[in-house]
Write an enzyme that holds these catalytic residues in place. Structure first.
Site, PDB file in Angstrom:
ATOM      1  N   HIS A  22       0.848  -1.194   0.000  1.00 50.45           N
ATOM      2  CA  HIS A  22       0.000   0.000   0.000  1.00 50.45           C
ATOM      3  C   HIS A  22       0.886   1.247   0.000  1.00 50.45           C
ATOM      4  CE1 HIS A  22       0.799   0.573   4.239  1.00 50.45           C
ATOM      5  NE2 HIS A  22       0.209  -0.551   4.588  1.00 50.45           N
ATOM      6  N   HIS A  25       4.110   1.529   2.212  1.00 51.65           N
ATOM      7  CA  HIS A  25       5.319   0.852   1.726  1.00 51.65           C
ATOM      8  C   HIS A  25       5.942   1.658   0.582  1.00 51.65           C
ATOM      9  CE1 HIS A  25       2.530  -2.517   3.045  1.00 51.65           C
ATOM     10  NE2 HIS A  25       3.479  -2.491   3.968  1.00 51.65           N
ATOM     11  N   CYS A 130       2.483 -10.063  20.366  1.00 50.81           N
ATOM     12  CA  CYS A 130       1.516  -9.608  19.361  1.00 50.81           C
ATOM     13  C   CYS A 130       1.950 -10.152  18.010  1.00 50.81           C
ATOM     14  CB  CYS A 130       1.439  -8.085  19.321  1.00 50.81           C
ATOM     15  SG  CYS A 130       0.458  -7.513  17.907  1.00 50.81           S
ATOM     16  N   CYS A 133       2.511  -7.487  15.164  1.00 47.13           N
ATOM     17  CA  CYS A 133       3.822  -6.812  15.199  1.00 47.13           C
ATOM     18  C   CYS A 133       4.948  -7.826  15.133  1.00 47.13           C
ATOM     19  CB  CYS A 133       4.024  -6.059  16.512  1.00 47.13           C
ATOM     20  SG  CYS A 133       2.890  -4.746  16.860  1.00 47.13           S
ATOM     21  N   CYS A 147      -2.732  -4.317  21.847  1.00 51.05           N
ATOM     22  CA  CYS A 147      -1.665  -3.678  21.086  1.00 51.05           C
ATOM     23  C   CYS A 147      -2.280  -2.486  20.354  1.00 51.05           C
ATOM     24  CB  CYS A 147      -1.088  -4.671  20.079  1.00 51.05           C
ATOM     25  SG  CYS A 147      -0.199  -3.849  18.747  1.00 51.05           S
ATOM     26  N   HIS A 150      -2.495  -2.921  16.445  1.00 52.76           N
ATOM     27  CA  HIS A 150      -3.321  -3.956  15.820  1.00 52.76           C
ATOM     28  C   HIS A 150      -4.669  -4.173  16.500  1.00 52.76           C
ATOM     29  CE1 HIS A 150       0.712  -4.736  14.218  1.00 52.76           C
ATOM     30  NE2 HIS A 150       0.039  -5.027  13.130  1.00 52.76           N
ATOM     31  N   LYS A 299      -6.728   5.261   9.859  1.00 54.48           N
ATOM     32  CA  LYS A 299      -5.615   4.341   9.724  1.00 54.48           C
ATOM     33  C   LYS A 299      -5.947   3.321   8.629  1.00 54.48           C
ATOM     34  CE  LYS A 299      -2.770   1.396  12.254  1.00 54.48           C
ATOM     35  NZ  LYS A 299      -2.276   0.506  13.030  1.00 54.48           N
ATOM     36  N   LYS A 302      -7.035  -3.675   7.097  1.00 49.40           N
ATOM     37  CA  LYS A 302      -7.736  -4.691   6.325  1.00 49.40           C
ATOM     38  C   LYS A 302      -9.231  -4.611   6.620  1.00 49.40           C
ATOM     39  CE  LYS A 302      -5.178  -8.780   5.019  1.00 49.40           C
ATOM     40  NZ  LYS A 302      -4.754 -10.110   5.402  1.00 49.40           N
TER      41      LYS A 302
HETATM   42  N1  MSP Z   1       8.827  -6.643   8.288  1.00 48.96           N
HETATM   43  C1  MSP Z   1       8.909  -5.559   9.189  1.00 48.96           C
HETATM   44  C2  MSP Z   1      10.167  -4.758   8.981  1.00 48.96           C
HETATM   45  C3  MSP Z   1      11.434  -5.525   9.076  1.00 48.96           C
HETATM   46  S1  MSP Z   1      12.814  -4.551   8.674  1.00 48.96           S
HETATM   47  C4  MSP Z   1      14.100  -5.445   9.152  1.00 48.96           C
HETATM   48  C5  MSP Z   1       7.714  -4.641   8.994  1.00 48.96           C
HETATM   49  N2  MSP Z   1       7.086  -4.743   7.817  1.00 48.96           N
HETATM   50  S2  MSP Z   1       5.840  -3.825   7.364  1.00 48.96           S
HETATM   51  O1  MSP Z   1       5.369  -4.403   6.133  1.00 48.96           O
HETATM   52  O2  MSP Z   1       4.907  -3.693   8.410  1.00 48.96           O
HETATM   53  O3  MSP Z   1       6.477  -2.456   6.993  1.00 48.96           O
HETATM   54  C6  MSP Z   1       6.606  -1.428   7.916  1.00 48.96           C
HETATM   55  C7  MSP Z   1       7.193  -0.248   7.195  1.00 48.96           C
HETATM   56  O4  MSP Z   1       6.406   0.053   6.026  1.00 48.96           O
HETATM   57  C8  MSP Z   1       7.184   1.061   7.986  1.00 48.96           C
HETATM   58  O5  MSP Z   1       8.282   1.180   8.852  1.00 48.96           O
HETATM   59  C9  MSP Z   1       7.222   2.061   6.857  1.00 48.96           C
HETATM   60  O6  MSP Z   1       8.495   2.084   6.285  1.00 48.96           O
HETATM   61  C10 MSP Z   1       6.244   1.446   5.873  1.00 48.96           C
HETATM   62  N3  MSP Z   1       4.865   1.741   6.211  1.00 48.96           N
HETATM   63  C11 MSP Z   1       3.861   0.834   6.387  1.00 48.96           C
HETATM   64  N4  MSP Z   1       2.708   1.497   6.647  1.00 48.96           N
HETATM   65  C12 MSP Z   1       2.925   2.822   6.651  1.00 48.96           C
HETATM   66  C13 MSP Z   1       2.098   3.962   6.731  1.00 48.96           C
HETATM   67  N5  MSP Z   1       0.813   3.878   6.942  1.00 48.96           N
HETATM   68  N6  MSP Z   1       2.680   5.166   6.580  1.00 48.96           N
HETATM   69  C14 MSP Z   1       4.019   5.312   6.314  1.00 48.96           C
HETATM   70  N7  MSP Z   1       4.812   4.257   6.207  1.00 48.96           N
HETATM   71  C15 MSP Z   1       4.348   3.006   6.499  1.00 48.96           C
HETATM   72  O7  MSP Z   1       7.437  -3.858   9.875  1.00 48.96           O
END
Ligand code: MSP
Length: 502
Positions: A22, A25, A130, A133, A147, A150, A299, A302
């Site tokens: 999304h 990312h 959790c 997370c 949490c 979540h 936020k 899903k």
């Molecule tokens: N897999 C772990 C990270 C491991 S790194 C060694 C993880 N994955 S995640 O898919 O949840 O990705 C989190 C990251 O995605 C956030 O730190 C950020 O970089 C990005 N984002 C995910 N959702 C976001 C928003 N809603 N807004 C901005 N960035 C976000 O955590």
């Protein structure tokens, strides 16, 4: 002897593959891409790593839900992340998957080393976990027993586990963060971590799971798999050759900049550097922590089914417009609220109306008054001064990792150019003073060239299109900047940079 190029190693987090990508990312990837492209333009040897985090309970559960094997499932979702990266024009040099054999072998090596050096011991874990997370939680991290990220109650886990001696690194970490040897930005995030390291006691961390099958077996006890965060964090080293290509690893390590959102700062400021210290490896130089995007005030989740698909946005508004909107809309480090109507508005005002219109205006006049040939003239002092000012602000903003500020300085130049046209009134000069008219247009074409260089890290397609229109094909290489456009060379107006939205 050939001088060794400066290197620049930048990373994004690796993304969980329990769901499709999304805009959150996309945001981190685009931000990292801007810095990667900018450093490449300056001649650095850049390694830009992104990828997917594919093991653990959460992925195991998600695969089960759709009736697929974990491997089939992760292959499919990881491909969606790679597709998103391509579609967003992300210039990553590596895409690591934690199911890659090289990663698995390297993680085994790391764990053996930590075990041999005495940083790992066996104990009993009892605590709250959790799955969303993939993290152990302390009571103080919960809100109403849940949490906060979540909205679920963590599970009570009681199992034998191997532990990593995280607690012994508390003082060293605090010191390195305080002194910016391990720099955390923005300052509020640094203070948040320092306060945590000052007021709470770091606990040793359980690094194994007994009942999770989908993971890397511990090399010294195959009854257990490796806790997913431990191996995920190691991606930043395994992705540049640790244990598989030591020359490459030596060339790029340590990371120059690591980007991520605030949700995962704590692990990146504790377990991650502590493991590196235990392995006697230098720490990353700089973690820059950005904010969180919500969608229309909510936020992304899903259950609300409101996550915004970056591929869809790129198709609808162009990749560059989407990149521009995300980088311009909020100060990097702050939270932002995504609104499609705002994206459409910025497309119309800043891109089609501002940038696109300027390029079209200048080239139309060159076509009309000079048969598309760049007129002969000199750069005016006022224009040179403006360019120097814009570049100064831009360079400073990029050094500070402040994307919106850098873009503002580009738009300062666009406004300057538009005002320059309005003041000079070329349509009137066309009737009275051909020499002055040539001077005005020549200066404007040089401004377009500079806009190409300035825009390239943010909007590579657009910069290349501008370059193409004015016959410059080296806008991705700053060392070529400063070369004035050959007078007499031919420009081509072509299509509008930002046409009408369908
Ligand atoms: N897999 C772990 C990270 C491991 S790194 C060694 C993880 N994955 S995640 O898919 O949840 O990705 C989190 C990251 O995605 C956030 O730190 C950020 O970089 C990005 N984002 C995910 N959702 C976001 C928003 N809603 N807004 C901005 N960035 C976000 O955590």
């Amino acid at each position: 002897m050939v001088a060794k190029k400066d290197k620049f190693y930048i990373t994004t987090p690796i993304y969980y593959v329990n769901d499709k990508p999304h805009i959150g990312h996309a945001y981190t990837m685009i931000a990292a891409d801007v810095l990667a492209r900018r450093n490449r333009m300056k001649g650095a040897d850049v390694f830009f790593l992104t990828g997917t985090d594919e093991h653990g309970a959460k992925i195991e559960t998600a695969a089960k839900k759709v009736g697929q094997s974990p491997q089939e499932f992760v292959d499919e979702v990881s491909a969606k992340f790679q597709l998103a990266a391509d579609c967003l024009n992300i210039s990553n040099t590596g895409f690591i998957r934690t199911t890659d054999k090289t990663h698995i072998n390297a993680v085994e090596d790391v764990l053996m080393k930590l075990q041999e050096k005495g940083f790992i011991y066996k104990g009993k874990y009892e605590g709250l976990y959790c799955e969303g997370c993939e993290q152990f939680k302390t009571e103080s991290q919960l809100v109403d027993g849940k949490c906060p990220d979540h909205q679920v109650e963590p599970k009570l886990l009681k199992e034998e586990s191997y532990f990593f001696k995280l607690s012994q690194f508390q003082d060293e970490l605090r010191e390195k963060i305080e002194k910016d040897e391990f720099k955390i930005s923005p300052i509020e995030r640094k203070n948040e971590i320092l306060s945590f390291l000052t007021h709470e006691k770091l606990q040793d961390v359980a690094i194994s799971r007994k009942n999770v099958k989908w993971g890397i077996p511990l090399p010294f006890d195959k009854e257990y798999t490796t806790y997913v965060w431990v191996e995920a964090l190691m991606n930043y080293t395994t992705g540049i050759g640790m244990s598989s290509d030591e020359d490459k690893f030596a060339n790029y390590w340590p990371c120059d900049v690591q980007l991520m959102a605030k949700d995962i700062l704590r692990v990146h400021a504790t377990i991650w550097p502590a493991m590196l210290l235990a392995l006697k490896l230098p720490l990353p130089k700089h973690l820059f922590i950005h904010g969180f995007w919500t969608v229309d005030g909510q936020k992304m989740s899903k259950s609300l089914n409101n996550s915004v698909d970056p591929i869809e946005m790129s198709c609808k508004y162009t990749t560059d417009a989407f990149r521009y909107y995300l980088m311009r809309e909020v100060t990097f480090g702050n939270d932002g609220d995504f609104s499609e109507s705002r994206l459409a508005e910025k497309y119309g005002s800043d891109l089609a109306g501002g940038l696109g219109n300027l390029v079209n205006r200048v080239l139309s006049m060159t076509e009309k008054y000079f048969e598309s040939k760049v007129p002969k003239a000199k750069l005016k002092d006022g224009v040179m001064k403006e360019l120097a000012d814009v570049w100064k602000k831009y360079d400073q903003a990029i050094d500070d990792i402040q994307f919106a500020e850098a873009l503002k300085s580009i738009w300062q130049l666009i406004d300057f150019a538009n005002k320059f046209i309005d003041d000079a009134k070329p349509w009137a000069l066309a009737k009275t003073d051909q020499k002055k008219l040539g001077e005005v247009l020549y200066n404007l074409i040089e401004i377009l060239q500079q806009l190409g260089y300035l825009l390239y890290p943010f909007m590579p397609d657009t910069a290349e299109k501008i370059g193409h229109k004015i016959g410059i094909h080296t806008l991705s290489d700053l060392s070529k900047n400063g070369k004035l456009i050959a007078q007499g060379s031919v420009v081509e107006k072509g299509d509008l940079l930002f046409g009408k939205l369908r």
